[in-house]
Design a protein around this motif. Sequence first.
Motif, PDB file in Angstrom:
ATOM      1  N   TYR A   1      88.178  36.378  64.839  1.00 26.95           N
ATOM      2  CA  TYR A   1      86.975  35.653  64.418  1.00 26.95           C
ATOM      3  C   TYR A   1      87.163  34.995  63.050  1.00 26.95           C
ATOM      4  CZ  TYR A   1      83.816  36.604  68.246  1.00 26.95           C
ATOM      5  OH  TYR A   1      83.201  36.609  69.483  1.00 26.95           O
ATOM      6  N   GLY A   2      88.061  35.570  62.235  1.00 28.02           N
ATOM      7  CA  GLY A   2      88.403  34.885  61.004  1.00 28.02           C
ATOM      8  C   GLY A   2      89.009  33.519  61.291  1.00 28.02           C
ATOM      9  N   PHE A   3      89.893  33.475  62.282  1.00 26.09           N
ATOM     10  CA  PHE A   3      90.481  32.189  62.671  1.00 26.09           C
ATOM     11  C   PHE A   3      89.440  31.297  63.347  1.00 26.09           C
ATOM     12  CE2 PHE A   3      94.653  34.391  62.351  1.00 26.09           C
ATOM     13  CZ  PHE A   3      95.282  33.462  61.530  1.00 26.09           C
ATOM     14  N   TRP A   4      88.552  31.895  64.172  1.00 26.34           N
ATOM     15  CA  TRP A   4      87.509  31.085  64.821  1.00 26.34           C
ATOM     16  C   TRP A   4      86.621  30.409  63.774  1.00 26.34           C
ATOM     17  CZ3 TRP A   4      82.193  31.096  64.521  1.00 26.34           C
ATOM     18  CH2 TRP A   4      81.523  30.299  65.466  1.00 26.34           C
ATOM     19  N   THR A   5      86.340  31.142  62.699  1.00 30.54           N
ATOM     20  CA  THR A   5      85.486  30.574  61.672  1.00 30.54           C
ATOM     21  C   THR A   5      86.183  29.448  60.925  1.00 30.54           C
ATOM     22  OG1 THR A   5      84.593  32.809  61.436  1.00 30.54           O
ATOM     23  CG2 THR A   5      83.882  31.224  59.822  1.00 30.54           C
ATOM     24  N   TRP A   6      87.483  29.286  61.139  1.00 34.52           N
ATOM     25  CA  TRP A   6      88.159  28.093  60.651  1.00 34.52           C
ATOM     26  C   TRP A   6      87.558  26.848  61.298  1.00 34.52           C
ATOM     27  CZ3 TRP A   6      94.119  28.316  59.615  1.00 34.52           C
ATOM     28  CH2 TRP A   6      94.379  29.298  58.651  1.00 34.52           C
ATOM     29  N   GLY A   7      86.807  27.042  62.393  1.00 41.67           N
ATOM     30  CA  GLY A   7      86.125  25.906  63.016  1.00 41.67           C
ATOM     31  C   GLY A   7      85.080  25.312  62.076  1.00 41.67           C
ATOM     32  N   PRO A   8      83.955  26.041  61.839  1.00 42.45           N
ATOM     33  CA  PRO A   8      82.939  25.489  60.938  1.00 42.45           C
ATOM     34  C   PRO A   8      83.426  25.352  59.499  1.00 42.45           C
ATOM     35  CG  PRO A   8      82.368  27.719  61.647  1.00 42.45           C
ATOM     36  CD  PRO A   8      83.507  27.279  62.504  1.00 42.45           C
ATOM     37  N   ILE A   9      84.155  26.366  58.985  1.00 43.59           N
ATOM     38  CA  ILE A   9      84.642  26.276  57.603  1.00 43.59           C
ATOM     39  C   ILE A   9      85.766  25.246  57.506  1.00 43.59           C
ATOM     40  CG2 ILE A   9      85.577  27.547  55.648  1.00 43.59           C
ATOM     41  CD1 ILE A   9      82.921  28.639  56.394  1.00 43.59           C
ATOM     42  N   GLY A  10      86.677  25.292  58.482  1.00 51.04           N
ATOM     43  CA  GLY A  10      87.796  24.342  58.472  1.00 51.04           C
ATOM     44  C   GLY A  10      87.331  22.913  58.639  1.00 51.04           C
ATOM     45  N   ALA A  11      86.250  22.708  59.378  1.00 50.55           N
ATOM     46  CA  ALA A  11      85.695  21.364  59.512  1.00 50.55           C
ATOM     47  C   ALA A  11      85.206  20.862  58.155  1.00 50.55           C
ATOM     48  CB  ALA A  11      84.549  21.368  60.521  1.00 50.55           C
ATOM     49  N   ASN A  12      84.556  21.752  57.390  1.00 50.28           N
ATOM     50  CA  ASN A  12      84.128  21.383  56.037  1.00 50.28           C
ATOM     51  C   ASN A  12      85.329  21.027  55.164  1.00 50.28           C
ATOM     52  OD1 ASN A  12      81.482  22.038  56.758  1.00 50.28           O
ATOM     53  ND2 ASN A  12      81.677  24.136  56.049  1.00 50.28           N
ATOM     54  N   PHE A  13      86.348  21.901  55.224  1.00 52.39           N
ATOM     55  CA  PHE A  13      87.549  21.686  54.413  1.00 52.39           C
ATOM     56  C   PHE A  13      88.252  20.390  54.803  1.00 52.39           C
ATOM     57  CE2 PHE A  13      92.196  22.235  54.174  1.00 52.39           C
ATOM     58  CZ  PHE A  13      92.349  22.334  52.792  1.00 52.39           C
ATOM     59  N   LEU A  14      88.409  20.190  56.112  1.00 54.66           N
ATOM     60  CA  LEU A  14      89.115  19.006  56.588  1.00 54.66           C
ATOM     61  C   LEU A  14      88.354  17.735  56.237  1.00 54.66           C
ATOM     62  CD1 LEU A  14      91.656  18.223  58.167  1.00 54.66           C
ATOM     63  CD2 LEU A  14      90.326  18.375  60.277  1.00 54.66           C
ATOM     64  N   ALA A  15      87.034  17.747  56.462  1.00 50.04           N
ATOM     65  CA  ALA A  15      86.233  16.564  56.157  1.00 50.04           C
ATOM     66  C   ALA A  15      86.232  16.266  54.660  1.00 50.04           C
ATOM     67  CB  ALA A  15      84.807  16.761  56.659  1.00 50.04           C
ATOM     68  N   ALA A  16      86.078  17.317  53.840  1.00 47.34           N
ATOM     69  CA  ALA A  16      86.075  17.109  52.390  1.00 47.34           C
ATOM     70  C   ALA A  16      87.446  16.654  51.901  1.00 47.34           C
ATOM     71  CB  ALA A  16      85.657  18.399  51.680  1.00 47.34           C
ATOM     72  N   GLY A  17      88.515  17.267  52.441  1.00 46.80           N
ATOM     73  CA  GLY A  17      89.854  16.879  52.023  1.00 46.80           C
ATOM     74  C   GLY A  17      90.191  15.450  52.397  1.00 46.80           C
ATOM     75  N   ILE A  18      89.871  15.062  53.627  1.00 42.95           N
ATOM     76  CA  ILE A  18      90.128  13.693  54.069  1.00 42.95           C
ATOM     77  C   ILE A  18      89.313  12.704  53.249  1.00 42.95           C
ATOM     78  CG2 ILE A  18      89.811  12.080  55.992  1.00 42.95           C
ATOM     79  CD1 ILE A  18      90.560  14.355  57.880  1.00 42.95           C
ATOM     80  N   ALA A  19      88.051  13.057  52.986  1.00 40.37           N
ATOM     81  CA  ALA A  19      87.209  12.165  52.182  1.00 40.37           C
ATOM     82  C   ALA A  19      87.747  12.017  50.766  1.00 40.37           C
ATOM     83  CB  ALA A  19      85.774  12.693  52.144  1.00 40.37           C
ATOM     84  N   GLY A  20      88.219  13.139  50.179  1.00 43.35           N
ATOM     85  CA  GLY A  20      88.753  13.077  48.833  1.00 43.35           C
ATOM     86  C   GLY A  20      89.963  12.170  48.721  1.00 43.35           C
ATOM     87  N   VAL A  21      90.767  12.098  49.788  1.00 41.82           N
ATOM     88  CA  VAL A  21      91.975  11.271  49.774  1.00 41.82           C
ATOM     89  C   VAL A  21      91.691   9.830  50.188  1.00 41.82           C
ATOM     90  CG1 VAL A  21      94.242  10.954  50.847  1.00 41.82           C
ATOM     91  CG2 VAL A  21      93.494  13.238  50.176  1.00 41.82           C
ATOM     92  N   THR A  22      90.841   9.642  51.218  1.00 49.44           N
ATOM     93  CA  THR A  22      90.694   8.308  51.812  1.00 49.44           C
ATOM     94  C   THR A  22      89.502   7.505  51.297  1.00 49.44           C
ATOM     95  OG1 THR A  22      89.402   9.195  53.674  1.00 49.44           O
ATOM     96  CG2 THR A  22      91.800   9.102  53.932  1.00 49.44           C
ATOM     97  N   LEU A  23      88.466   8.175  50.757  1.00 47.73           N
ATOM     98  CA  LEU A  23      87.317   7.408  50.268  1.00 47.73           C
ATOM     99  C   LEU A  23      87.685   6.415  49.160  1.00 47.73           C
ATOM    100  CD1 LEU A  23      84.153   9.717  50.201  1.00 47.73           C
ATOM    101  CD2 LEU A  23      84.491   7.600  51.477  1.00 47.73           C
ATOM    102  N   PRO A  24      88.572   6.787  48.218  1.00 48.15           N
ATOM    103  CA  PRO A  24      88.959   5.774  47.231  1.00 48.15           C
ATOM    104  C   PRO A  24      89.662   4.564  47.846  1.00 48.15           C
ATOM    105  CG  PRO A  24      89.517   7.976  46.444  1.00 48.15           C
ATOM    106  CD  PRO A  24      89.112   8.113  47.887  1.00 48.15           C
ATOM    107  N   LEU A  25      90.237   4.732  49.045  1.00 49.35           N
ATOM    108  CA  LEU A  25      90.945   3.626  49.701  1.00 49.35           C
ATOM    109  C   LEU A  25      90.001   2.765  50.525  1.00 49.35           C
ATOM    110  CD1 LEU A  25      94.096   5.597  50.944  1.00 49.35           C
ATOM    111  CD2 LEU A  25      93.897   4.190  48.888  1.00 49.35           C
TER     112      LEU A  25
END
Length: 425
Positions: A145-169
């Motif tokens: 379930y720790g890995f399953w929670t990578w779904g909602p938490i990982g979605a936050n991380f992935l979206a924030a990380g992608i935005a941090g890199v690509t929004l300036p572009l």
Amino acid sequence: MRPFYARELAQYPTGSRRLRYLLMAVLASLVVNFEGEISPVVPLLLDDLDMSLSTYGLIGALAVAVGGVSAAIGGRLADRHGRVLLLVPALVLAAVCTFATVLVRTPGEFLLLRCLLLFIEGAATTTTAGLVRDFSPRLGRATAYGFWTWGPIGANFLAAGIAGVTLPLFTSWRSQLIIMGSIALASCVVVMAFIADLSPRLRARVITSESDMALPDVDPADLRHARGLMAYPVFWAHLLGITLWLVWYWTLNIFGATLLVQAFRMTASEAAVVMAVIWGCTMVALVAAGRLSDRLQARRPVILAGAVGGIAGMAYFVGLVDGGRASLAHLIGVGVLLGIGTGVTFGPWMALFSEDVEDLRPDLQATAWGAFGLAVRTMIVGVLIAAPVVAAGGPGWSRWLLIALLCNVLFVPGIFLLGGRRRPA
């Protein structure tokens, strides 16, 4: 006749086969949560659609309410007809809705697509939680379930990380939805190719370890006259307690980037970096705490430690928000503490909830997760409506964060009402 993707296993998988199915459930959880994650671009979205934060909160509240109803219905259907039958079409439809959101030009159009997307997401998330239980024996369930929670938490991380890199572009919030939809659609193909369901008889069994495979099957028909989950106090203690605890998490999930921009005058990309740190640390802590909980075979002590540590980090963060000044490095450091507290609490709690439900009615796992989804989404509606109003009433966000902190404090005594071991095995 079942569709080609709805494969059903008559024998419990072991070894690498079981891990493969478990991985597909985790990937599906990540995909379905990632498809609706727009928190990093909310400040840009509000400006482009000429929409106030209160209006956004009302739109989100209505969409989340729709998702809560969907979660409850989807859980019952998943227990009756199987998880995968509902999951795969939901993943594809959610990807289509993500692409379609790029076309919105008014708050009304945004409302329509968010309601549709969250209706699909509510049912899909419930089925993935049931799948993780199906393919994780108790000796490793907190880690799973720790890995399953990578779904909602990982979605936050992935979206924030992608935005941090690509929004300036790309500068536009629409660029993020195109990226999300593309990643999600490609992942759907992988899930559809490798996912599978357990048969109803296997889903009704309690599996402590893979060595339990020699135990006789349970006929779900034998459980039909047993009491429903709502007759048990421990079930209500779980739902009420975790709903209170998640008020803080969902405040950061929905308004985190906006809060940082408004309270500390950060740019959207800087706020996205801070949020990515919080979610990244949460993901690491989820797995580490899950492994510790599985090794001890004691969930409650780990949950309690995470909850108390998280409260300390929250109190410090509220003080920073009240002051209105903090450097990027300082906020990143606080984000590490908040992420660890969240991860240490939530992974073991999910395992304990699953096991307590399993002890009551092993055939109603998805139904239980559907009730969890309904309870949490009801709370999210309250957060979406109340948080902007309280924040606008001043002074800033600190008053609402204090309310969220109090909810976490109330969760602590509820931990002692849950099942499971009080001490390590």
